[in-house]
Design an enzyme around this catalytic site. Structure first.
Site, PDB file in Angstrom:
ATOM      1  N   GLU A 279      -5.947  -6.557  -4.099  1.00 53.72           N
ATOM      2  CA  GLU A 279      -7.130  -5.711  -4.088  1.00 53.72           C
ATOM      3  C   GLU A 279      -8.272  -6.826  -3.859  1.00 53.72           C
ATOM      4  O   GLU A 279      -9.328  -6.984  -3.240  1.00 53.72           O
ATOM      5  CB  GLU A 279      -7.575  -4.674  -5.133  1.00 53.72           C
ATOM      6  CG  GLU A 279      -8.018  -3.539  -4.321  1.00 53.72           C
ATOM      7  CD  GLU A 279      -8.415  -2.510  -5.181  1.00 53.72           C
ATOM      8  OE1 GLU A 279      -8.736  -2.667  -6.379  1.00 53.72           O
ATOM      9  OE2 GLU A 279      -8.649  -1.272  -4.955  1.00 53.72           O
ATOM     10  N   HIS A 300      20.418  -5.347  -7.948  1.00 52.61           N
ATOM     11  CA  HIS A 300      21.497  -4.624  -7.519  1.00 52.61           C
ATOM     12  C   HIS A 300      20.964  -3.593  -6.295  1.00 52.61           C
ATOM     13  O   HIS A 300      21.724  -2.679  -5.985  1.00 52.61           O
ATOM     14  CB  HIS A 300      22.244  -3.527  -8.644  1.00 52.61           C
ATOM     15  CG  HIS A 300      22.869  -4.463  -9.589  1.00 52.61           C
ATOM     16  ND1 HIS A 300      24.193  -5.079  -9.344  1.00 52.61           N
ATOM     17  CD2 HIS A 300      22.330  -5.310 -10.631  1.00 52.61           C
ATOM     18  CE1 HIS A 300      24.421  -5.816 -10.610  1.00 52.61           C
ATOM     19  NE2 HIS A 300      23.216  -5.935 -11.249  1.00 52.61           N
ATOM     20  N   LYS A 414     -11.070   6.291   2.151  1.00 55.67           N
ATOM     21  CA  LYS A 414     -11.895   7.359   1.651  1.00 55.67           C
ATOM     22  C   LYS A 414     -12.797   8.224   2.326  1.00 55.67           C
ATOM     23  O   LYS A 414     -12.995   9.481   2.455  1.00 55.67           O
ATOM     24  CB  LYS A 414     -13.079   6.879   0.475  1.00 55.67           C
ATOM     25  CG  LYS A 414     -12.233   6.261  -0.677  1.00 55.67           C
ATOM     26  CD  LYS A 414     -13.209   6.052  -1.697  1.00 55.67           C
ATOM     27  CE  LYS A 414     -12.659   5.174  -2.815  1.00 55.67           C
ATOM     28  NZ  LYS A 414     -13.590   4.330  -3.651  1.00 55.67           N
TER      29      LYS A 414
HETATM   30  O1  PA5 Z   1     -10.746  -2.698  -8.722  1.00 56.43           O
HETATM   31  C1  PA5 Z   1     -11.721  -1.450  -8.455  1.00 56.43           C
HETATM   32  O2  PA5 Z   1     -12.737  -1.557  -8.746  1.00 56.43           O
HETATM   33  C2  PA5 Z   1     -10.914  -0.508  -8.130  1.00 56.43           C
HETATM   34  O3  PA5 Z   1      -9.486  -0.526  -8.164  1.00 56.43           O
HETATM   35  C3  PA5 Z   1     -11.412   0.723  -9.074  1.00 56.43           C
HETATM   36  O4  PA5 Z   1     -10.775   0.344 -10.489  1.00 56.43           O
HETATM   37  C4  PA5 Z   1     -10.664   2.296  -8.810  1.00 56.43           C
HETATM   38  O5  PA5 Z   1     -11.034   2.456  -7.248  1.00 56.43           O
HETATM   39  C5  PA5 Z   1     -11.437   2.961  -9.682  1.00 56.43           C
HETATM   40  O6  PA5 Z   1     -12.791   3.277  -9.620  1.00 56.43           O
HETATM   41  P1  PA5 Z   1     -13.670   3.890 -10.654  1.00 56.43           P
HETATM   42  O7  PA5 Z   1     -13.178   3.339 -11.916  1.00 56.43           O
HETATM   43  O8  PA5 Z   1     -14.990   3.778 -10.068  1.00 56.43           O
HETATM   44  O9  PA5 Z   1     -13.097   5.222 -10.590  1.00 56.43           O
END
Ligand code: PA5
Length: 424
Positions: A279, A300, A414
């Site tokens: 990410e 394996h 989303k």
């Molecule tokens: O790294 C990030 O910001 C995302 O992976 C969030 O952790 C994830 O989308 C969850 O978001 P939130 O804590 O706002 O529900």
């Protein structure tokens, strides 16, 4: 004390030390400018006085352990992966939990079967909920929390309020509003720390403390890492060395990094690492694809591909010299399986030799290998490693010239999902 807690070495790479050091100035500039990004509160957080927050997390965790059999954590992405990673790396494989209780996770998928089975599983068990969301509006945990909240209200009535703990932003978001109105107890996710860099805040600390993890030792390791990795000189900063090495391999045409471990308890840690790097770096059509393997299980299965398949990946071997718990191979007078030659060895010794053999074989197969070595798999060293990877990841993303702290691509799915949900 060992100076280098994480030792970064190249086992087989066409990278020269002198070429790595050519990045010295660039690394220095990024190091100096990194704090100017938004969401970099995590960089110095472990150096700040943590006493008050740790005491309050420990108090609530001890109440949860006393009054519940199961803590249900509701969260997705950075709001659950870190906690689950630490829990599985530290807690025993089977049964007893070092004085802690069972911690299970929901809100990480949209499976109706999963949540339905969870509700049946909770029957007759005493339950606490920790719902974690920084934005407070993410669909998966929001839906799961709606279900869990109803469940708690039906089971505990007015007392459910005492059994629901919310971890969210200090000021904004739908979850914050719900928590204030219902009077749920709250922990704050600092506004300056993004989801995947938040494991060393109440996001990760409360669930793992309930599970029985020593969060003081975890934070002491993270503090040690923060101090050591304040070093801006590439030659003395192993996190930056790792970042530069993987960047150079990427530039040489390798498109996949395989994080490989030899301890199954690290499987969920792999998942945390995958999110952190995936990410943070995968944007603007750039970035290494972060993938993971656990050996020897995966030798394996995917081992064949690593050894002989398309030469698109390099391997980062994560090795802990000491793992708690070991067993000697028993001597057997029948020796029908021919394994008596191993009877003076322990499983962990054999595992280490299997790691060496794997590294040699993969090297011969032309796979570049970076090795990250740590003295021991425990809370202290895990805390160190978590910080090490976060620092390396931020540096690595900046070398690629992408912002390590946003995730614009995640919004795309989303939007589409919401369009479809509202259409039908
Ligand atoms: O790294 C990030 O910001 C995302 O992976 C969030 O952790 C994830 O989308 C969850 O978001 P939130 O804590 O706002 O529900």
């Amino acid at each position: 004390m060992i100076k280098e807690i994480v030792k970064t070495t190249l086992l087989n790479c066409s990278l020269e030390e002198s070429d790595i050091l050519k990045y010295k100035n660039q690394v220095q500039v990024i190091h100096n400018t990194l704090p100017q990004f938004e969401l970099t509160g995590w960089i110095n957080a472990p150096l700040q006085d943590q006493q008050e927050i740790l005491v309050s997390i420990e108090r609530v965790a001890s109440e949860i352990r006393e009054c519940a059999d199961v803590l249900v954590v509701v969260g997705v992405g950075g709001s659950f992966l870190g906690a689950r990673a630490i829990q599985e790396a530290i807690m025993p494989y089977f049964g007893s939990t070092k004085g802690g209780i069972e911690v299970v996770y929901v809100g990480l998928n949209m499976s109706g079967a999963y949540i339905k089975q969870l509700l049946s599983y909770l029957d007759k068990k005493q339950v606490y909920i920790n719902v974690i969301s920084k934005s407070g509006g993410t669909m998966e945990p929001a839906l799961a929390f709606r279900v869990m909240r109803h469940y708690m209200e039906e089971r505990y009535g007015k007392k459910s309020k005492e059994r629901i703990i919310v971890t969210t932003d200090a000021e904004k978001g739908i979850l914050k509003g719900i928590a204030d109105k219902a009077g749920y107890r709250q922990f704050v996710i600092p506004a300056t720390i993004g989801g995947r860099y938040s494991v060393l805040t109440p996001v990760g600390l409360l669930p793992v403390a309930a599970a029985g993890v020593d969060i003081r030792a975890l934070m002491a390791g993270a503090k040690h890492a923060t101090e050591e990795l304040l070093e801006s000189d590439l030659s003395h900063n192993d996190a930056y060395k790792y970042a530069v090495m993987r960047h150079m391999l990427y530039k040489k045409g390798y498109s996949i990094e395989l994080l490989a471990s030899f301890e199954p308890g690290l499987n969920k840690f792999h998942e945390w690492w995958k999110q952190l790097f995936g990410e943070s770096e995968g944007k603007e059509k750039k970035g290494l694809y972060p993938s993971t393997v656990n050996f020897s299980t995966d030798l394996h299965s995917i081992g064949q591909f690593i050894q002989d398949g398309s030469p698109i990946m390099f391997e980062t071997l994560l090795h802990f010299h000491e793992i708690e718990g070991d067993l000697q191979v028993p001597f057997d007078s029948r020796n029908e399986d021919g394994l008596n030659y191993l009877s003076n060895r322990t499983f962990n010794e054999i595992n280490t030799i299997s790691k060496q053999g794997t590294a040699l074989a993969h090297s011969e197969g032309g796979v570049p290998i970076i090795q990250l070595e740590l003295p021991k798999l425990d809370e202290y060293h895990l805390g160190y490693l978590i910080y090490f990877f976060m620092k390396a990841c931020a540096m690595s993303a900046c070398l690629l010239e992408v912002n390590p702290f946003d995730q614009p691509g995640v919004e795309a799915y989303k939007r589409k999902m919401l369009e479809l949900l509202k259409e039908n």
